[in-house]
Design a protein around this motif. Sequence first.
Motif, short mmCIF file in Angstrom:
data_model
loop_
_atom_site.label_atom_id
_atom_site.label_comp_id
_atom_site.label_asym_id
_atom_site.label_seq_id
_atom_site.Cartn_x
_atom_site.Cartn_y
_atom_site.Cartn_z
N ASP A 136 50.64 22.85 63.29
CA ASP A 136 51.16 24.03 63.99
C ASP A 136 51.00 23.96 65.50
OD1 ASP A 136 48.48 24.41 64.43
OD2 ASP A 136 48.32 26.24 63.21
N GLU B 138 55.05 18.52 65.08
CA GLU B 138 54.61 19.87 65.40
C GLU B 138 55.71 20.87 65.06
OE1 GLU B 138 53.73 22.62 69.33
OE2 GLU B 138 53.20 20.47 69.38
N THR C 31 64.82 25.28 62.40
CA THR C 31 63.73 24.31 62.24
C THR C 31 63.48 24.00 60.77
OG1 THR C 31 62.69 25.17 64.25
CG2 THR C 31 61.32 23.84 62.79
N ALA D 95 55.44 24.69 65.56
CA ALA D 95 54.56 25.77 66.01
C ALA D 95 55.10 27.14 65.66
CB ALA D 95 54.33 25.65 67.51
N ASP D 96 56.41 27.33 65.79
CA ASP D 96 57.00 28.65 65.57
C ASP D 96 58.31 28.46 64.82
OD1 ASP D 96 57.42 31.32 65.63
OD2 ASP D 96 58.12 31.40 67.71
N ASP E 108 61.73 28.60 62.94
CA ASP E 108 62.84 29.51 62.71
C ASP E 108 63.75 28.88 61.65
OD1 ASP E 108 64.08 27.42 64.03
OD2 ASP E 108 64.32 28.53 65.91
N SER F 168 48.18 23.69 67.24
CA SER F 168 46.86 24.06 67.76
C SER F 168 46.01 22.80 67.92
CB SER F 168 46.17 25.04 66.81
OG SER F 168 45.88 24.42 65.56
#
Length: 215
Positions: free
Chosen positions: A162, A194, A202, A196-197, A199, A164
């Motif tokens: 993610d 990665e 993705t 991370a966010d 949608d 981090s």
Amino acid sequence: MVSAVVAALLGLQSLAASVPVRSDVLMLLTPEGLLAGVGDSFRRGYELAMAEARACGVEPPTLQLGWLPPEQDPRAALTARPLPSLLIAPPAVSLVSYGLLAQELDLNVLLPLQRGSSLSGLPSLTSADRLWPVLPARSLEADRLAKGLIEDRRSRVMVIHDGSSEQIALADRFVASLSGDGGRVVGYQEGSQEIADPDARTITRLMDDVDFFRP
């Protein structure tokens, strides 16, 4: 008369020798744990930690080992001995039963190698403030996961994190361990990926990658 007195003294000495002396710490082990190497590894790790404490000038707490047969209530291992200040439960046991034990006997309990759903329910357990879980190092978990996949002949793996810092470090450790054992990390880029966010776009791309690389 003399022989009777001697016999009585010998009997008392034998009885005294059979009663366990109180220790600061009681570590419970199971036969299965020793056969799997988990319990013995934990015991040796504890002894190493105490040796380091002693080298620093700190006198470690006294320790006794106890045996807990399969499916036996842990209370049975405590009824015939003085209660310790700290009970170390066998690795990966049920938190519920030891929570009740901690409340009933007013004990602090160390719970080695706990993980997953059992930890998420810990705050709501009886005597949660007396239960002290010990988690395995995340890096060692990554190594074990990589080794398990190789042994299961699942050597082509897609790794996603993610973004981090903790997840990047864990992914890097897993990738290094997997590659060192002959595995291969696949994907549209080298190494881990990665997300991370995520949608919809993705996730669609990820599904396409999975279909193409067949990890």
